[in-house]
Design a protein around this motif. Sequence first.
Motif, PDB file in Angstrom:
ATOM      1  N   MET A 134       4.163 158.608  50.869  1.00  0.00           N
ATOM      2  CA  MET A 134       5.290 158.859  51.763  1.00  0.00           C
ATOM      3  C   MET A 134       6.154 157.605  51.870  1.00  0.00           C
ATOM      4  SD  MET A 134       5.284 160.018  55.786  1.00  0.00           S
ATOM      5  CE  MET A 134       4.533 161.590  55.423  1.00  0.00           C
ATOM      6  N   THR A 135       7.469 157.786  51.785  1.00  0.00           N
ATOM      7  CA  THR A 135       8.390 156.662  51.881  1.00  0.00           C
ATOM      8  C   THR A 135       8.381 156.088  53.295  1.00  0.00           C
ATOM      9  OG1 THR A 135       9.810 157.706  50.235  1.00  0.00           O
ATOM     10  CG2 THR A 135      10.771 155.935  51.539  1.00  0.00           C
ATOM     11  N   ARG A 136       8.362 154.782  53.388  1.00  0.00           N
ATOM     12  CA  ARG A 136       8.382 154.142  54.703  1.00  0.00           C
ATOM     13  C   ARG A 136       9.753 154.294  55.354  1.00  0.00           C
ATOM     14  NH1 ARG A 136       5.388 148.255  54.532  1.00  0.00           N
ATOM     15  NH2 ARG A 136       3.494 148.867  53.422  1.00  0.00           N
ATOM     16  N   PRO A 137       9.794 154.677  56.639  1.00  0.00           N
ATOM     17  CA  PRO A 137      11.072 154.678  57.349  1.00  0.00           C
ATOM     18  C   PRO A 137      11.584 153.244  57.496  1.00  0.00           C
ATOM     19  CG  PRO A 137       9.383 155.928  58.539  1.00  0.00           C
ATOM     20  CD  PRO A 137       8.689 155.176  57.461  1.00  0.00           C
ATOM     21  N   ASN A 138      12.896 153.081  57.392  1.00  0.00           N
ATOM     22  CA  ASN A 138      13.538 151.788  57.604  1.00  0.00           C
ATOM     23  C   ASN A 138      14.268 151.823  58.936  1.00  0.00           C
ATOM     24  OD1 ASN A 138      13.345 150.067  54.984  1.00  0.00           O
ATOM     25  ND2 ASN A 138      13.749 152.160  54.276  1.00  0.00           N
ATOM     26  N   LEU A 139      13.814 150.974  59.865  1.00  0.00           N
ATOM     27  CA  LEU A 139      14.378 150.955  61.204  1.00  0.00           C
ATOM     28  C   LEU A 139      15.144 149.663  61.443  1.00  0.00           C
ATOM     29  CD1 LEU A 139      12.424 153.339  61.550  1.00  0.00           C
ATOM     30  CD2 LEU A 139      11.843 152.432  63.811  1.00  0.00           C
ATOM     31  N   LEU A 140      16.302 149.787  62.081  1.00  0.00           N
ATOM     32  CA  LEU A 140      17.070 148.636  62.531  1.00  0.00           C
ATOM     33  C   LEU A 140      16.907 148.517  64.045  1.00  0.00           C
ATOM     34  CD1 LEU A 140      19.239 146.385  62.155  1.00  0.00           C
ATOM     35  CD2 LEU A 140      20.970 148.181  62.517  1.00  0.00           C
ATOM     36  N   LEU A 141      16.481 147.354  64.524  1.00  0.00           N
ATOM     37  CA  LEU A 141      16.302 147.114  65.952  1.00  0.00           C
ATOM     38  C   LEU A 141      17.252 146.006  66.379  1.00  0.00           C
ATOM     39  CD1 LEU A 141      12.378 146.985  66.125  1.00  0.00           C
ATOM     40  CD2 LEU A 141      13.849 148.994  66.259  1.00  0.00           C
ATOM     41  N   VAL A 142      18.133 146.298  67.342  1.00  0.00           N
ATOM     42  CA  VAL A 142      19.101 145.294  67.802  1.00  0.00           C
ATOM     43  C   VAL A 142      19.020 145.171  69.319  1.00  0.00           C
ATOM     44  CG1 VAL A 142      21.478 144.491  67.719  1.00  0.00           C
ATOM     45  CG2 VAL A 142      20.629 146.002  65.903  1.00  0.00           C
ATOM     46  N   ASP A 143      18.648 143.985  69.778  1.00  0.00           N
ATOM     47  CA  ASP A 143      18.575 143.685  71.210  1.00  0.00           C
ATOM     48  C   ASP A 143      18.667 142.173  71.353  1.00  0.00           C
ATOM     49  OD1 ASP A 143      17.334 143.161  73.960  1.00  0.00           O
ATOM     50  OD2 ASP A 143      17.242 145.346  73.894  1.00  0.00           O
ATOM     51  N   ASP A 144      19.334 141.695  72.396  1.00  0.00           N
ATOM     52  CA  ASP A 144      19.490 140.247  72.537  1.00  0.00           C
ATOM     53  C   ASP A 144      18.289 139.577  73.201  1.00  0.00           C
ATOM     54  OD1 ASP A 144      20.108 141.464  74.951  1.00  0.00           O
ATOM     55  OD2 ASP A 144      21.643 140.015  75.507  1.00  0.00           O
ATOM     56  N   HIS A 145      17.245 140.350  73.465  1.00  0.00           N
ATOM     57  CA  HIS A 145      16.005 139.783  74.006  1.00  0.00           C
ATOM     58  C   HIS A 145      14.896 139.944  72.959  1.00  0.00           C
ATOM     59  CE1 HIS A 145      18.294 140.692  77.734  1.00  0.00           C
ATOM     60  NE2 HIS A 145      17.781 139.529  78.104  1.00  0.00           N
ATOM     61  N   PRO A 146      14.507 138.862  72.297  1.00  0.00           N
ATOM     62  CA  PRO A 146      13.466 138.952  71.260  1.00  0.00           C
ATOM     63  C   PRO A 146      12.184 139.606  71.748  1.00  0.00           C
ATOM     64  CG  PRO A 146      14.534 136.817  71.157  1.00  0.00           C
ATOM     65  CD  PRO A 146      15.067 137.495  72.393  1.00  0.00           C
ATOM     66  N   ILE A 147      11.816 139.371  73.005  1.00  0.00           N
ATOM     67  CA  ILE A 147      10.570 139.946  73.524  1.00  0.00           C
ATOM     68  C   ILE A 147      10.657 141.476  73.576  1.00  0.00           C
ATOM     69  CG2 ILE A 147      11.183 139.849  75.973  1.00  0.00           C
ATOM     70  CD1 ILE A 147       8.261 138.960  76.489  1.00  0.00           C
ATOM     71  N   THR A 148      11.861 141.990  73.801  1.00  0.00           N
ATOM     72  CA  THR A 148      12.050 143.443  73.815  1.00  0.00           C
ATOM     73  C   THR A 148      11.844 144.022  72.420  1.00  0.00           C
ATOM     74  OG1 THR A 148      13.597 143.294  75.665  1.00  0.00           O
ATOM     75  CG2 THR A 148      13.671 145.301  74.333  1.00  0.00           C
ATOM     76  N   ILE A 149      12.432 143.381  71.439  1.00  0.00           N
ATOM     77  CA  ILE A 149      12.248 143.839  70.056  1.00  0.00           C
ATOM     78  C   ILE A 149      10.789 143.745  69.654  1.00  0.00           C
ATOM     79  CG2 ILE A 149      12.698 143.223  67.640  1.00  0.00           C
ATOM     80  CD1 ILE A 149      15.568 142.773  68.328  1.00  0.00           C
ATOM     81  N   ASP A 150      10.125 142.641  70.020  1.00  0.00           N
ATOM     82  CA  ASP A 150       8.688 142.507  69.722  1.00  0.00           C
ATOM     83  C   ASP A 150       7.907 143.660  70.347  1.00  0.00           C
ATOM     84  OD1 ASP A 150       9.214 140.187  68.363  1.00  0.00           O
ATOM     85  OD2 ASP A 150       8.542 138.846  69.958  1.00  0.00           O
ATOM     86  N   GLY A 151       8.314 144.050  71.554  1.00  0.00           N
ATOM     87  CA  GLY A 151       7.647 145.170  72.217  1.00  0.00           C
ATOM     88  C   GLY A 151       7.827 146.474  71.473  1.00  0.00           C
ATOM     89  N   TYR A 152       9.060 146.749  71.012  1.00  0.00           N
ATOM     90  CA  TYR A 152       9.313 147.973  70.254  1.00  0.00           C
ATOM     91  C   TYR A 152       8.478 148.000  68.975  1.00  0.00           C
ATOM     92  CZ  TYR A 152      13.545 148.561  73.167  1.00  0.00           C
ATOM     93  OH  TYR A 152      14.407 148.708  74.209  1.00  0.00           O
ATOM     94  N   VAL A 153       8.459 146.875  68.267  1.00  0.00           N
ATOM     95  CA  VAL A 153       7.701 146.806  67.017  1.00  0.00           C
ATOM     96  C   VAL A 153       6.218 147.044  67.279  1.00  0.00           C
ATOM     97  CG1 VAL A 153       6.949 145.292  65.142  1.00  0.00           C
ATOM     98  CG2 VAL A 153       9.352 145.292  65.858  1.00  0.00           C
ATOM     99  N   ASN A 154       5.699 146.398  68.303  1.00  0.00           N
ATOM    100  CA  ASN A 154       4.273 146.535  68.630  1.00  0.00           C
ATOM    101  C   ASN A 154       3.926 147.976  69.010  1.00  0.00           C
ATOM    102  OD1 ASN A 154       1.576 145.372  69.275  1.00  0.00           O
ATOM    103  ND2 ASN A 154       2.128 145.995  71.350  1.00  0.00           N
ATOM    104  N   ILE A 155       4.768 148.593  69.830  1.00  0.00           N
ATOM    105  CA  ILE A 155       4.516 149.966  70.267  1.00  0.00           C
ATOM    106  C   ILE A 155       4.542 150.935  69.084  1.00  0.00           C
ATOM    107  CG2 ILE A 155       5.488 151.896  71.585  1.00  0.00           C
ATOM    108  CD1 ILE A 155       6.446 149.754  73.637  1.00  0.00           C
ATOM    109  N   LEU A 156       5.538 150.786  68.224  1.00  0.00           N
ATOM    110  CA  LEU A 156       5.698 151.728  67.113  1.00  0.00           C
ATOM    111  C   LEU A 156       4.668 151.522  66.002  1.00  0.00           C
ATOM    112  CD1 LEU A 156       9.596 151.811  66.870  1.00  0.00           C
ATOM    113  CD2 LEU A 156       8.101 153.603  67.769  1.00  0.00           C
ATOM    114  N   THR A 157       4.181 150.291  65.859  1.00  0.00           N
ATOM    115  CA  THR A 157       3.206 150.034  64.785  1.00  0.00           C
ATOM    116  C   THR A 157       1.767 150.290  65.221  1.00  0.00           C
ATOM    117  OG1 THR A 157       3.210 147.674  65.371  1.00  0.00           O
ATOM    118  CG2 THR A 157       4.636 148.367  63.560  1.00  0.00           C
ATOM    119  N   THR A 158       1.507 150.292  66.514  1.00  0.00           N
ATOM    120  CA  THR A 158       0.131 150.490  66.999  1.00  0.00           C
ATOM    121  C   THR A 158      -0.113 151.887  67.561  1.00  0.00           C
ATOM    122  OG1 THR A 158       0.666 149.582  69.186  1.00  0.00           O
ATOM    123  CG2 THR A 158      -0.134 148.042  67.502  1.00  0.00           C
ATOM    124  N   SER A 159       0.936 152.699  67.644  1.00  0.00           N
ATOM    125  CA  SER A 159       0.778 154.039  68.204  1.00  0.00           C
ATOM    126  C   SER A 159      -0.156 154.881  67.338  1.00  0.00           C
ATOM    127  CB  SER A 159       2.139 154.739  68.307  1.00  0.00           C
ATOM    128  OG  SER A 159       1.969 156.094  68.643  1.00  0.00           O
TER     129      SER A 159
END
Length: 223
Positions: free
Chosen positions: A1-26
Motif C-alpha cells: 500500500m502506498t504511504r499517504p503523504n501529509l503536510l502539517l503546518v503549525d507555528d508551534h513545533p510541539i503541536t506538530i510533534d503531537g499530531y505526528v505522534n498521535i497519527l503514528t501510534t494510533s
Amino acid sequence: MTRPNLLLVDDHPITIDGYVNILTTSKDHDTLIDFTTAYSCEEAYVKITKRYLSQKTFDLAFLDISLPPYEIKNIQNGIDLGALIRQYFPKCKIILLTMHSEPLLIHNAIKKINPEGFILKNDINALSLVTAYLSIMQGHKFYSATITKVLSQAILKKLNFDAIDCQILELISRGIKTKDMTKHLNLSLSAIEKRKAAIKNKLLKDKRSDKELIEHAIKIGLL
C-alpha cells in the motif's frame, strides 16, 4: 500500500510533534505515513512549490489558520495556503485547525477553499483527531462540533456576504487601507469601494467610519 503523504503546518513545533505522534501510534490504522512539516506561511510555500515542481503531491494537509505570514507572496494565513494547495494539488484533502470560532473567519474559509475538515482545537483530543483523519481519508467530511454550530447560525446567511465581502471586512479589521486592498484582492479600487460601501450599508445602514464598522461587527459576533 502506498504511504499517504501529509503536510502539517503549525507555528508551534510541539503541536506538530503531537499530531505526528498521535497519527503514528494510533491502533486504529496500520498504514505508515510520510510527513512534511512547516512552521510558517513562507516555509510552507517553499515546500508546497518544491513538491509541485518535483511532480509529487500531498494526500492531505493539516493547516493551522493563524500562522506567520509570507508578505512577499501575500500569503497571510492557513486559508491562503489552502487556496495555494487547491491550485497545485486539486486532489489533496485539507483540514483547517483554529483556536478561533468567529463566524466571519469560518465562513470565509468555507467559501474560499471548502475544506474537507474544519476543527476548532478546543473540540478535539487524540481520539477525535484520528477519527477526523480516517474519515476524511475515506472520502467523508469532518467538522468539529463548534464549527458545525457556527455554520448553523443565521447571521451571515441573513447578510448574504460572499467570500470577497468576508475578505474585505477581514482586511478592514486588520487596518488595511482601502487603496491598498488591491494588493490583496483581484479587484479594481472602484469595485472594492462599491463592495465596502455595500458592507457598511448592510451592517450600519449609514456612512460611518471603518472603526465603527469593526466595532459593530465585533458587537454582533462577526469578528
